[in-house]
Scaffold this motif. Structure first.
Motif, mmCIF file in Angstrom:
data_model
loop_
_atom_site.group_PDB
_atom_site.id
_atom_site.type_symbol
_atom_site.label_atom_id
_atom_site.label_comp_id
_atom_site.label_asym_id
_atom_site.label_seq_id
_atom_site.Cartn_x
_atom_site.Cartn_y
_atom_site.Cartn_z
ATOM 1 N N LEU A 1 40.698 13.383 -58.322
ATOM 2 C CA LEU A 1 39.692 12.328 -58.310
ATOM 3 C C LEU A 1 40.354 10.950 -58.329
ATOM 4 O O LEU A 1 39.918 10.040 -57.622
ATOM 5 N N LYS A 2 41.419 10.799 -59.099
ATOM 6 C CA LYS A 2 42.143 9.520 -59.119
ATOM 7 C C LYS A 2 42.717 9.208 -57.738
ATOM 8 O O LYS A 2 42.699 8.057 -57.304
ATOM 9 N N ILE A 3 43.180 10.232 -57.045
ATOM 10 C CA ILE A 3 43.698 10.035 -55.682
ATOM 11 C C ILE A 3 42.575 9.566 -54.761
ATOM 12 O O ILE A 3 42.741 8.612 -53.994
ATOM 13 N N ILE A 4 41.413 10.203 -54.858
ATOM 14 C CA ILE A 4 40.267 9.814 -54.023
ATOM 15 C C ILE A 4 39.859 8.367 -54.321
ATOM 16 O O ILE A 4 39.560 7.596 -53.405
ATOM 17 N N ILE A 5 39.859 7.987 -55.596
ATOM 18 C CA ILE A 5 39.508 6.617 -55.980
ATOM 19 C C ILE A 5 40.470 5.630 -55.321
ATOM 20 O O ILE A 5 40.054 4.610 -54.761
ATOM 21 N N LYS A 6 41.759 5.937 -55.354
ATOM 22 C CA LYS A 6 42.757 5.046 -54.734
ATOM 23 C C LYS A 6 42.569 4.990 -53.217
ATOM 24 O O LYS A 6 42.634 3.915 -52.619
ATOM 25 N N LYS B 1 43.290 20.306 -47.005
ATOM 26 C CA LYS B 1 42.832 21.653 -46.643
ATOM 27 C C LYS B 1 41.316 21.777 -46.772
ATOM 28 O O LYS B 1 40.665 22.472 -45.997
ATOM 29 N N ASN B 2 40.744 21.066 -47.742
ATOM 30 C CA ASN B 2 39.299 21.117 -47.969
ATOM 31 C C ASN B 2 38.549 19.987 -47.264
ATOM 32 O O ASN B 2 37.393 19.710 -47.573
ATOM 33 N N ASN B 3 39.229 19.313 -46.332
ATOM 34 C CA ASN B 3 38.624 18.296 -45.470
ATOM 35 C C ASN B 3 38.063 17.099 -46.241
ATOM 36 O O ASN B 3 37.043 16.530 -45.862
ATOM 37 N N LEU B 4 38.731 16.712 -47.331
ATOM 38 C CA LEU B 4 38.283 15.538 -48.084
ATOM 39 C C LEU B 4 39.086 14.298 -47.731
ATOM 40 O O LEU B 4 38.642 13.181 -47.969
ATOM 41 N N ILE B 5 40.284 14.518 -47.184
ATOM 42 C CA ILE B 5 41.093 13.402 -46.717
ATOM 43 C C ILE B 5 41.594 13.712 -45.316
ATOM 44 O O ILE B 5 41.629 14.859 -44.897
ATOM 45 N N TYR C 1 43.608 8.833 -45.498
ATOM 46 C CA TYR C 1 42.322 8.146 -45.586
ATOM 47 C C TYR C 1 41.290 9.141 -46.109
ATOM 48 O O TYR C 1 41.493 10.351 -46.019
ATOM 49 N N LEU C 2 40.148 8.638 -46.577
ATOM 50 C CA LEU C 2 39.037 9.532 -46.887
ATOM 51 C C LEU C 2 38.509 10.091 -45.574
ATOM 52 O O LEU C 2 38.433 9.372 -44.575
ATOM 53 N N SER C 3 38.128 11.353 -45.577
ATOM 54 C CA SER C 3 37.611 11.968 -44.355
ATOM 55 C C SER C 3 36.163 11.549 -44.110
ATOM 56 O O SER C 3 35.462 11.111 -45.028
ATOM 57 N N MET D 1 47.502 16.446 -52.392
ATOM 58 C CA MET D 1 47.130 15.977 -51.055
ATOM 59 C C MET D 1 46.899 17.163 -50.117
ATOM 60 O O MET D 1 45.974 17.157 -49.312
ATOM 61 N N LYS D 2 47.736 18.207 -50.245
ATOM 62 C CA LYS D 2 47.552 19.404 -49.414
ATOM 63 C C LYS D 2 46.205 20.059 -49.711
ATOM 64 O O LYS D 2 45.504 20.490 -48.797
ATOM 65 N N ILE D 3 45.839 20.131 -50.985
ATOM 66 C CA ILE D 3 44.559 20.728 -51.372
ATOM 67 C C ILE D 3 43.398 19.902 -50.822
ATOM 68 O O ILE D 3 42.442 20.445 -50.262
#
Length: 130
Positions: free
Chosen positions: A48-53, A84-88, A100-102, A79-81
Motif C-alpha cells: 500500500l505504501k508503494i501504491i501511495i508513492k 502480476k496482479n495488474n495494479l502497476i 506507474y499505477l495501472s 513490485m513483482k506481486i
C-alpha cells in the motif's frame, strides 16, 4: 497520530475525491483481490505504501527503496506481486524500468478506499489473546 496513519488519511481523502468523479462501484472480485493483497498478507502494508508513492509520481525500484527506506530486494518482490496482479504498469526494462499505477487500479480506485478503511480499523484495534 503516527505518520503512517496520517498518510493513510491523506491517501483515503485523495481516493474519495477521485471516486466521486468516477462514480463506479468496483466488482466483487476486484474488491476481494485488493483486500487480499493489502490486508490478507504480511507485505500488504508495504504494498500500500508503494501504491501511495506511485500515485504521487512514477518511480523505479531503486528510487522507491530509497523513498520508503526499505531493502531493494524487498521492493522488487512487492513490485513483482503488484505487476502480476495488474495494479502497476512497468515502462522500460531491467534496472531503469519506471512504474506507474495501472489503468485497472485507476478505474477501481474506490475499492482501494475500502481496503484503507479496513486497514485503519485493523491498526486501531488491539489484539486480545485469551
Amino acid at each position: 497520530m503516527t505518520m503512517t496513519e496520517t498518510q493513510l488519511l491523506e491517501f483515503k481523502s485523495l481516493i474519495n475525491s477521485k471516486s466521486e468523479s468516477i462514480n463506479r462501484k468496483p466488482d466483487r472480485d476486484t474488491r476481494k483481490l485488493l483486500l487480499y493483497l493489502f490486508t490478507g498478507t504480511k507485505g500488504g502494508y508495504t504494498r500500500l505504501k508503494i501504491i501511495i508513492k506511485l500515485e504521487a509520481s512514477p518511480f523505479n525500484t531503486h528510487q522507491l527503496s530509497k523513498e520508503l527506506g526499505l531493502d531493494y530486494k524487498a521492493i522488487q518482490h512487492h513490485m513483482k506481486i503488484l505487476e502480476k496482479n495488474n495494479l502497476i504498469t512497468k515502462v522500460g526494462k531491467k534496472y531503469g524500468a519506471i512504474f506507474y499505477l495501472s489503468n485497472f487500479l485507476e478505474v477501481n480506485i474506490t475499492a482501494l478506499g475500502e481496503v484503507i478503511e479496513k486497514l485503519e480499523r485493523t491498526m486501531n484495534s488491539k489484539k486480545v489473546y485469551y
